[in-house]
Design an enzyme around this catalytic site. Sequence first.
Site, PDB file in Angstrom:
ATOM      1  CB  ALA A  65      -0.982   0.028   1.013  1.00  0.00           C
ATOM      2  N   GLY A 104       0.443  -5.225   0.654  1.00  0.00           N
ATOM      3  CA  GLY A 104      -0.720  -5.117  -0.358  1.00  0.00           C
ATOM      4  C   GLY A 104      -0.539  -5.614  -1.638  1.00  0.00           C
ATOM      5  CD  GLU A 107      -2.696  -7.647   2.328  1.00  0.00           C
ATOM      6  OE1 GLU A 107      -2.434  -6.559   1.955  1.00  0.00           O
ATOM      7  OE2 GLU A 107      -3.550  -7.903   3.121  1.00  0.00           O
ATOM      8  CD  GLU A 127       1.239  -5.596   4.852  1.00  0.00           C
ATOM      9  OE1 GLU A 127       1.964  -6.732   5.275  1.00  0.00           O
ATOM     10  OE2 GLU A 127       0.509  -5.705   3.946  1.00  0.00           O
TER      11      GLU A 127
HETATM   12  N1  3HC Z   1       4.683   3.419   0.182  1.00  0.00           N
HETATM   13  C1  3HC Z   1       5.041   4.591   0.040  1.00  0.00           C
HETATM   14  N2  3HC Z   1       6.260   5.032  -0.485  1.00  0.00           N
HETATM   15  C2  3HC Z   1       7.309   3.833  -0.412  1.00  0.00           C
HETATM   16  C3  3HC Z   1       6.893   2.469  -0.038  1.00  0.00           C
HETATM   17  C4  3HC Z   1       5.296   2.465   0.166  1.00  0.00           C
HETATM   18  N3  3HC Z   1       4.829   1.155   0.579  1.00  0.00           N
HETATM   19  N4  3HC Z   1       7.588   1.519  -0.059  1.00  0.00           N
HETATM   20  C5  3HC Z   1       8.954   2.497  -0.372  1.00  0.00           C
HETATM   21  N5  3HC Z   1       8.520   3.751  -0.733  1.00  0.00           N
HETATM   22  C6  3HC Z   1       9.274   4.497  -0.948  1.00  0.00           C
HETATM   23  C7  3HC Z   1      10.545   4.978   0.067  1.00  0.00           C
HETATM   24  O1  3HC Z   1      10.271   5.956   0.897  1.00  0.00           O
HETATM   25  C8  3HC Z   1      11.471   5.545  -1.013  1.00  0.00           C
HETATM   26  O2  3HC Z   1      11.343   7.180  -1.215  1.00  0.00           O
HETATM   27  P1  3HC Z   1      12.396   8.012  -1.174  1.00  0.00           P
HETATM   28  O3  3HC Z   1      13.246   7.628  -2.334  1.00  0.00           O
HETATM   29  O4  3HC Z   1      11.699   9.359  -1.299  1.00  0.00           O
HETATM   30  O5  3HC Z   1      13.182   8.036  -0.114  1.00  0.00           O
HETATM   31  C9  3HC Z   1      11.608   5.076  -1.991  1.00  0.00           C
HETATM   32  O6  3HC Z   1      10.179   4.245  -2.212  1.00  0.00           O
HETATM   33  C10 3HC Z   1      12.550   3.671  -2.393  1.00  0.00           C
HETATM   34  O7  3HC Z   1      12.277   2.987  -1.301  1.00  0.00           O
HETATM   35  P2  3HC Z   1      13.781   2.462  -0.641  1.00  0.00           P
HETATM   36  O8  3HC Z   1      14.720   3.469  -0.473  1.00  0.00           O
HETATM   37  O9  3HC Z   1      13.256   1.681   0.713  1.00  0.00           O
HETATM   38  O10 3HC Z   1      14.233   1.480  -1.810  1.00  0.00           O
HETATM   39  P3  3HC Z   1      14.637   0.023  -1.501  1.00  0.00           P
HETATM   40  O11 3HC Z   1      15.112  -0.383  -2.903  1.00  0.00           O
HETATM   41  O12 3HC Z   1      16.047  -0.110  -0.521  1.00  0.00           O
HETATM   42  O13 3HC Z   1      13.651  -1.002  -0.764  1.00  0.00           O
HETATM   43  C11 3HC Z   1      11.520  -1.707  -0.697  1.00  0.00           C
HETATM   44  C12 3HC Z   1      12.446  -1.030  -1.778  1.00  0.00           C
HETATM   45  C13 3HC Z   1      11.973  -3.073  -0.260  1.00  0.00           C
HETATM   46  C14 3HC Z   1      10.192  -2.242  -1.509  1.00  0.00           C
HETATM   47  C15 3HC Z   1      11.331  -1.120   0.444  1.00  0.00           C
HETATM   48  O14 3HC Z   1      11.188   0.351   0.145  1.00  0.00           O
HETATM   49  C16 3HC Z   1      10.334  -1.376   1.356  1.00  0.00           C
HETATM   50  O15 3HC Z   1      10.481  -2.365   2.469  1.00  0.00           O
HETATM   51  N6  3HC Z   1       9.053  -0.779   1.407  1.00  0.00           N
HETATM   52  C17 3HC Z   1       7.954  -1.196   2.266  1.00  0.00           C
HETATM   53  C18 3HC Z   1       7.078  -2.232   1.819  1.00  0.00           C
HETATM   54  C19 3HC Z   1       6.229  -2.558   2.967  1.00  0.00           C
HETATM   55  O16 3HC Z   1       6.162  -2.154   3.939  1.00  0.00           O
HETATM   56  N7  3HC Z   1       4.802  -2.816   2.351  1.00  0.00           N
HETATM   57  C20 3HC Z   1       3.704  -2.934   3.187  1.00  0.00           C
HETATM   58  C21 3HC Z   1       3.063  -1.559   3.138  1.00  0.00           C
HETATM   59  S1  3HC Z   1       1.560  -1.635   4.144  1.00  0.00           S
HETATM   60  C22 3HC Z   1       0.448  -2.592   3.319  1.00  0.00           C
HETATM   61  O17 3HC Z   1       0.665  -2.837   2.133  1.00  0.00           O
HETATM   62  C23 3HC Z   1      -0.819  -2.290   4.045  1.00  0.00           C
HETATM   63  C24 3HC Z   1      -1.961  -3.401   3.359  1.00  0.00           C
HETATM   64  O18 3HC Z   1      -1.712  -4.721   3.843  1.00  0.00           O
HETATM   65  C25 3HC Z   1      -3.318  -2.828   3.058  1.00  0.00           C
END
Ligand code: 3HC
Length: 692
Positions: A65, A104, A107, A127
């Site tokens: 998400a 997400g 998912e 998450e």
């Molecule tokens: N939402 C918004 N921005 C995000 C994001 C997300 N889910 N994931 C990454 N970004 C952004 C980062 O803030 C970063 O922004 P910036 O360049 O402006 O600083 C950019 O994307 C690149 O991210 P990273 O620097 O972390 O890049 P990496 O290549 O090192 O890692 C990744 C990539 C493994 C995808 C890592 O970003 C990550 O772990 N992201 C989060 C994944 C996550 O937690 N997903 C679950 C979200 S909650 C959800 O899905 C709820 C659902 O169940 C309803």
Amino acid sequence: MTEINSVTTLTREGDVAIITLNSPPVNALSFNVRDGLYEGFKQAIADDSKAIVLICDGRTFIAGADITEFGGASKGASLFDVQNMMESSPKPVVAAIHGTALGGGLEVALCAHYRVAVPSARLGLPEVALGLLPGAGGTQRLPRVVGVENALEMVTSGRHVPAPEAAKLGLVDEMVEEGKLKEGAIAFANKCVAENKPLTKISENNAKLEAAKGHPEIFAEFRKKNARKFRGFDAPEANIKCIEAVVNSATFDEGLKAERTLFMGLMAGSQSAAQRYYFFAERQAQKIPDVPDDTPVREIRKVGVLGAGTMGGGISMNFVNIGIPVTIVELKQEALDRGLKTIRANYERSRGAKPEETEKRMSLLSGGTDLSALADCDLIIEAVFERMDIKKDVFANLDKIAKPGAILASNTSYLNVDEIASVTSRPQDVIGLHFFSPANVMKLLEVIRGEKTAKDVIATSMKLAKKIGKVAVLSGVCPGFIGNRMLSQRQREAQKLVLEGAMPWDVDRVLYDFGFPMGPFAMSDLAGLDIGWVKENSKGETIRDVLCEMDRRGQKTGAGYYDYDENRVAKPSPVTEKIINDFIVKSGRNPRKISDEEILERCVFPMINEGVKILEEGMAIRASDVDTVWINGYGWPVYRGGPMFYGDLVGGPKKVLEKMKEFQGKMGDDFKPAALLEKLAADGGKFGDLKG
Ligand code: 3HC
Ligand code: NAI
């Protein structure tokens, strides 16, 4: 090609409709992406194609998400709308995964009828790290694919599972060759059509749940096994409850409802707010306003380390672990041998260590007692005794032998990096790289920017930190930098509290319950009370002096502030209690009962005040950098977001100022509020908005 919206296209390869998402950087499920997917699937289902492939452009499949949208008004198609559309498609839907399918993103993929992936892809529901749970059916679908026990492990660890392992778990139906994802996915989709493969709806498949039905002990045992790891966190328990709901619900929809309720509960809580804040804080810390991301970096092919003591050994391991050869220089061969032996033992002790891995790493290490062995190093890190005269001597000598352009770094904890740099002819190449103990384990690296440190030296250090798996935070030069400077506030109050009537175990309990892994006195016992204590100079003037004089030097001698049994389990000590009470009597004071609330506020509020001073002086770039230091270097519980975030959470600058003034009135200028704190409180500002 049909452009569905700014981030989604619909194209055609023979019988296969291809929905391509392109929303950099990570194809997060923003409202635009959800809309594009919804409309894309609607059109693909309606056209005369026979199967649909969902694929992403850029570095990754959908990484989750869009966290930036959390808490905002929802608009556009919901994720559930997209998922329903996919799952109920009358033609096979294939998700083509590269990079990461997370949260997400996974998912969504679980609502495709099939998933294909390249070997380098990773899949997971992370998450929990954001203080959340997979709130779009993830907890209800995952166990139906991988079984209850695997699902419990995945949702509570948030682990990114490599595609080959995911295939074994049943999460990936077919692996395709690296670089050939699109072709592989299309071929698989065609195969689905040709073989008339069933349109598998995970939500309707309960077979994998049977084994766990009527076995509540699976959950009880899982909770027990992980109690330590989950301590203080809300999200792991909520995730477990969701998996329980899968097993105990009569229908998929009933389980989904339970998931929704638990998700909303977490989303509304302060822990998730803190953990989401921290997600961005960590990334923000990498950004240095006057050192842009494209600043050229110096190539680091070989590292030199001075000193093979507690820090030098751990520091060396970081580089060896990523294949960079390290040369260590010590004063004496014995010290070097001892250091190398400790490194080897560390490798041998590490979990799953293979002898050939240890040998490979050890072969990258060389050592000597002659400084000139470091002449060809691109980066030299000094980790010798913490004395300015010795550091100056070392740097003056390094200046003579290091090659031009080599980065000269000091691991000093408190000393002035500018003063150290001043003895060299190249202060632009000098920087502080402050590792934390144990240096091969702790995530934090404080990068100390000297007055003359060159920008490319800073950029190189920040990027290198990421390569060795550290979270780097930039600090200016001030005594103790960001972390230790704030720590000394807490340490001072902890010591004072004990002289006023609180026992060490009272202080420790309050800080442990707050979420720190251990309190300051337990920490002293672990590290050894005699660090920096000199027997000859000891005159029984402090509690520590007396303890050390009695050979109560901490865990290693079986007693310190606490008594220890043979399993190193700590017990409050009547001996220590008596020493403390004697001290109080001697000082002419009366011990008083000190509340847990006072212990916490006196330990934490002066730290926040110091954090404000650090920002006021421009020693940290932003408030979230201060929090990033504390979470990664000092065990501040991430679910409380760091000292500055916590300050806002418990009432903001007004409340902190009020308390500091109250304490100042009672106990003097240790509690003098920072001028910026006064201003912030008067302006109604937030700690979180402070910039250095
Ligand atoms: N939402 C918004 N921005 C995000 C994001 C997300 N889910 N994931 C990454 N970004 C952004 C980062 O803030 C970063 O922004 P910036 O360049 O402006 O600083 C950019 O994307 C690149 O991210 P990273 O620097 O972390 O890049 P990496 O290549 O090192 O890692 C990744 C990539 C493994 C995808 C890592 O970003 C990550 O772990 N992201 C989060 C994944 C996550 O937690 N997903 C679950 C979200 S909650 C959800 O899905 C709820 C659902 O169940 C309803
Ligand atoms: P240590 O005493 O364990 O190791 C220092 C080593 O340096 C000794 O083995 C000594 O023989 C060697 N040494 C001294 N002078 C030398 C010289 N001129 N050339 C080569 N080797 C020399 O000390 P420790 O704990 O490793 O600390 C080193 C530095 O790291 C200090 O500046 C300290 O403040 C800093 N630091 C220590 C942390 C800790 O928790 N121990 C944490 C973060 C920083």
